[in-house]
Design an enzyme around this catalytic site. Sequence first.
Site, PDB file in Angstrom:
ATOM      1  N   GLY A  14      -0.864   3.117  -3.514  1.00 12.89           N
ATOM      2  CA  GLY A  14      -2.392   3.283  -3.172  1.00 12.89           C
ATOM      3  C   GLY A  14      -3.265   1.897  -3.465  1.00 12.89           C
ATOM      4  O   GLY A  14      -3.992   1.642  -2.360  1.00 12.89           O
ATOM      5  N   GLY A  15      -2.909   1.143  -4.366  1.00 15.61           N
ATOM      6  CA  GLY A  15      -3.505  -0.219  -4.335  1.00 15.61           C
ATOM      7  C   GLY A  15      -3.137  -1.156  -3.095  1.00 15.61           C
ATOM      8  O   GLY A  15      -3.991  -1.762  -2.561  1.00 15.61           O
ATOM      9  N   SER A  16      -1.864  -0.755  -2.822  1.00 16.99           N
ATOM     10  CA  SER A  16      -1.310  -1.748  -1.576  1.00 16.99           C
ATOM     11  C   SER A  16      -2.115  -1.200  -0.288  1.00 16.99           C
ATOM     12  O   SER A  16      -2.229  -1.961   0.531  1.00 16.99           O
ATOM     13  CB  SER A  16       0.006  -1.527  -1.453  1.00 16.99           C
ATOM     14  OG  SER A  16       0.682  -1.911  -2.840  1.00 16.99           O
ATOM     15  N   ALA A  17      -2.269   0.209  -0.150  1.00 15.26           N
ATOM     16  CA  ALA A  17      -2.930   0.739   1.073  1.00 15.26           C
ATOM     17  C   ALA A  17      -4.213   0.241   0.947  1.00 15.26           C
ATOM     18  O   ALA A  17      -4.937  -0.171   2.088  1.00 15.26           O
ATOM     19  CB  ALA A  17      -2.792   2.255   1.014  1.00 15.26           C
ATOM     20  N   PRO A  38      -3.278   9.080  -5.172  1.00 16.93           N
ATOM     21  CA  PRO A  38      -3.176   9.018  -6.412  1.00 16.93           C
ATOM     22  C   PRO A  38      -3.158   7.610  -7.117  1.00 16.93           C
ATOM     23  O   PRO A  38      -2.147   6.893  -6.511  1.00 16.93           O
ATOM     24  CB  PRO A  38      -2.126   9.844  -6.852  1.00 16.93           C
ATOM     25  CG  PRO A  38      -1.411  10.596  -5.595  1.00 16.93           C
ATOM     26  CD  PRO A  38      -2.175   9.951  -4.421  1.00 16.93           C
ATOM     27  N   ASP A  56       4.467  -4.056  -1.497  1.00 13.36           N
ATOM     28  CA  ASP A  56       4.455  -2.861  -0.501  1.00 13.36           C
ATOM     29  C   ASP A  56       3.171  -3.398   0.329  1.00 13.36           C
ATOM     30  O   ASP A  56       3.169  -2.369   1.322  1.00 13.36           O
ATOM     31  CB  ASP A  56       4.061  -1.523  -1.335  1.00 13.36           C
ATOM     32  CG  ASP A  56       5.293  -0.766  -2.111  1.00 13.36           C
ATOM     33  OD1 ASP A  56       6.351  -1.144  -1.682  1.00 13.36           O
ATOM     34  OD2 ASP A  56       4.941  -0.165  -2.941  1.00 13.36           O
ATOM     35  N   ALA A 107      -1.782   4.777  -9.503  1.00 13.95           N
ATOM     36  CA  ALA A 107      -0.695   4.336 -10.274  1.00 13.95           C
ATOM     37  C   ALA A 107       0.512   5.679 -10.110  1.00 13.95           C
ATOM     38  O   ALA A 107       0.973   5.998 -11.013  1.00 13.95           O
ATOM     39  CB  ALA A 107      -1.105   4.264 -11.733  1.00 13.95           C
ATOM     40  N   GLY A 108       0.792   6.253  -8.937  1.00 11.20           N
ATOM     41  CA  GLY A 108       1.290   7.105  -8.665  1.00 11.20           C
ATOM     42  C   GLY A 108       2.531   7.049  -8.067  1.00 11.20           C
ATOM     43  O   GLY A 108       3.370   8.053  -7.817  1.00 11.20           O
ATOM     44  N   GLY A 109       2.865   5.603  -7.750  1.00  9.99           N
ATOM     45  CA  GLY A 109       3.958   5.481  -6.902  1.00  9.99           C
ATOM     46  C   GLY A 109       3.805   5.543  -5.392  1.00  9.99           C
ATOM     47  O   GLY A 109       4.863   5.937  -4.588  1.00  9.99           O
ATOM     48  N   LYS A 111       2.186   6.054   0.896  1.00  8.63           N
ATOM     49  CA  LYS A 111       3.591   5.958   1.302  1.00  8.63           C
ATOM     50  C   LYS A 111       4.677   6.887   0.515  1.00  8.63           C
ATOM     51  O   LYS A 111       4.129   7.019  -0.769  1.00  8.63           O
ATOM     52  CB  LYS A 111       4.154   4.573   1.265  1.00  8.63           C
ATOM     53  CG  LYS A 111       4.130   3.683   0.236  1.00  8.63           C
ATOM     54  CD  LYS A 111       5.673   3.779  -0.734  1.00  8.63           C
ATOM     55  CE  LYS A 111       5.313   3.315  -2.123  1.00  8.63           C
ATOM     56  NZ  LYS A 111       6.312   3.349  -3.008  1.00  8.63           N
TER      57      LYS A 111
HETATM   58  P1  ATP Z   1       3.227   0.684  -6.505  1.00  9.00           P
HETATM   59  O1  ATP Z   1       4.058   1.958  -6.391  1.00  9.00           O
HETATM   60  O2  ATP Z   1       2.783  -0.184  -5.460  1.00  9.00           O
HETATM   61  O3  ATP Z   1       3.491  -0.209  -7.926  1.00  9.00           O
HETATM   62  P2  ATP Z   1       1.431   2.508  -7.183  1.00  9.00           P
HETATM   63  O4  ATP Z   1       1.300   3.457  -6.322  1.00  9.00           O
HETATM   64  O5  ATP Z   1       2.198   3.291  -8.505  1.00  9.00           O
HETATM   65  O6  ATP Z   1       1.675   1.194  -6.992  1.00  9.00           O
HETATM   66  P3  ATP Z   1      -1.479   2.051  -7.567  1.00  9.00           P
HETATM   67  O7  ATP Z   1      -2.158   3.228  -7.257  1.00  9.00           O
HETATM   68  O8  ATP Z   1      -1.189   1.062  -6.421  1.00  9.00           O
HETATM   69  O9  ATP Z   1       0.143   2.591  -8.178  1.00  9.00           O
HETATM   70  O10 ATP Z   1      -1.807   1.365  -8.762  1.00  9.00           O
HETATM   71  C1  ATP Z   1      -1.260   0.409  -9.742  1.00  9.00           C
HETATM   72  C2  ATP Z   1      -2.320  -0.201 -10.701  1.00  9.00           C
HETATM   73  O11 ATP Z   1      -3.020  -1.068  -9.680  1.00  9.00           O
HETATM   74  C3  ATP Z   1      -3.191   0.534 -11.166  1.00  9.00           C
HETATM   75  O12 ATP Z   1      -3.040   0.813 -12.447  1.00  9.00           O
HETATM   76  C4  ATP Z   1      -4.509  -0.138 -11.065  1.00  9.00           C
HETATM   77  O13 ATP Z   1      -4.678  -0.874 -12.257  1.00  9.00           O
HETATM   78  C5  ATP Z   1      -4.228  -1.151 -10.041  1.00  9.00           C
HETATM   79  N1  ATP Z   1      -4.980  -1.391  -8.930  1.00  9.00           N
HETATM   80  C6  ATP Z   1      -5.524  -2.400  -8.080  1.00  9.00           C
HETATM   81  N2  ATP Z   1      -6.271  -2.313  -7.100  1.00  9.00           N
HETATM   82  C7  ATP Z   1      -6.180  -0.888  -6.947  1.00  9.00           C
HETATM   83  C8  ATP Z   1      -6.679   0.198  -6.105  1.00  9.00           C
HETATM   84  N3  ATP Z   1      -7.526  -0.315  -4.887  1.00  9.00           N
HETATM   85  N4  ATP Z   1      -6.268   1.482  -6.015  1.00  9.00           N
HETATM   86  C9  ATP Z   1      -5.430   1.757  -7.075  1.00  9.00           C
HETATM   87  N5  ATP Z   1      -4.950   0.892  -8.144  1.00  9.00           N
HETATM   88  C10 ATP Z   1      -5.379  -0.364  -7.923  1.00  9.00           C
END
Ligand code: ATP
Length: 338
Positions: A133-136, A126, A168, A128-130, A19
């Site tokens: 990804g983890g939420s997806a 990516p 998210d 932890a890229g904002g 997203k």
């Molecule tokens: P948000 O914007 O929702 O805070 P993000 O997009 O910045 O998240 P994510 O890729 O969701 O970042 O990763 C945030 C942290 O979540 C990572 O540093 C990791 O430790 C943890 N994490 C747990 N499960 C996952 C996953 N399936 N994919 C990526 N990171 C994950």
Amino acid sequence: MSQETTLDGARVSVRVPAKVNLFLAVRGVRDDGYHELTTVLQTVSIFDELRVAVTGPPGQGHHPAARRRMRLVLRHGGQAGLPDGEANLAVRAGLLLGRAAGVLDGVTETAPAGPTTLLELAKAIPIAGGMAGGSADAAAALVALNELWRCELPRQRLRELAGELGSDVPFCVTGGTALASGRGTALAQVLCKGRFHWVVVPDAVPLRTGDVYRAWDERCEASEIEPDAVLQALRSADAVALGAALHNDLEPAAFALRPELADRKDRLIAAGALGAVLSGSGPTMLALVADKSHARAVADVVTPALGAPILATSPAGGPEVRASATPPRSRDPERPLK
Ligand code: ATP
């Protein structure tokens, strides 16, 4: 998934998009410590894929009691920063769904060797890229395992469970375009006509969401800006207007922590983008462009200075079941469903 016997031949594959926040306003800090947000979220065509199957020695998967003690095992490509086991949101989502639907009795790491639900995660979003990804991945797990285990929970119930996993995740279960308020979980679908083109610039060095909000607390004021211009641009499929209206209140905080991100935004605009915005808490920067050939032209200008950008489009739907093979229920009438 080929080494183990796939019990019943049941397997499901779900593709789930990243997203972008087209608009993000921070209204202040709530009593519960979360920040009050108004944000417009849209899915972007960068996809993770989650494949799930029940595996194990032949014969053990058919007994309902054995299935209730099933382990969840995650495999992934070993990318830096991608957690294993219950630290991964996909596994957490599976455990939550399994308990809520009455499929699993509990955490089962100590269970005797028996049936296992295997989750294989192929990541392109990516980390932890904002870009959520983890939420997806959590959303993908809810959708995939709901089908694999035949829980038959409606999407609305999956969205409720999603809210327990992260701000998210409910959006990621739905996809498309949404206006969110509160912690980001109160969602309303937004009309979006047309398709938008992006040059996505990831950053290898992650930015922690908590650090960005702390920096916002220290140096920023609650804002009153409204998303009307973004909503109007989406309604009228107007990329030029959307480029001008992109907005993220977290940018000053993220730029204070990582000054090169401000420079990156300037470079993308100078390369001819219609607008550029930090996605969520960053560090991924997205530049809006007019079409595919404009995307290539902008990407050519900023490569290699900004690494290798990804070309993407939005909106990108929601979690999509790509392949599914689940046996007819009559073969296993005793299997617990709810
Ligand atoms: P948000 O914007 O929702 O805070 P993000 O997009 O910045 O998240 P994510 O890729 O969701 O970042 O990763 C945030 C942290 O979540 C990572 O540093 C990791 O430790 C943890 N994490 C747990 N499960 C996952 C996953 N399936 N994919 C990526 N990171 C994950």
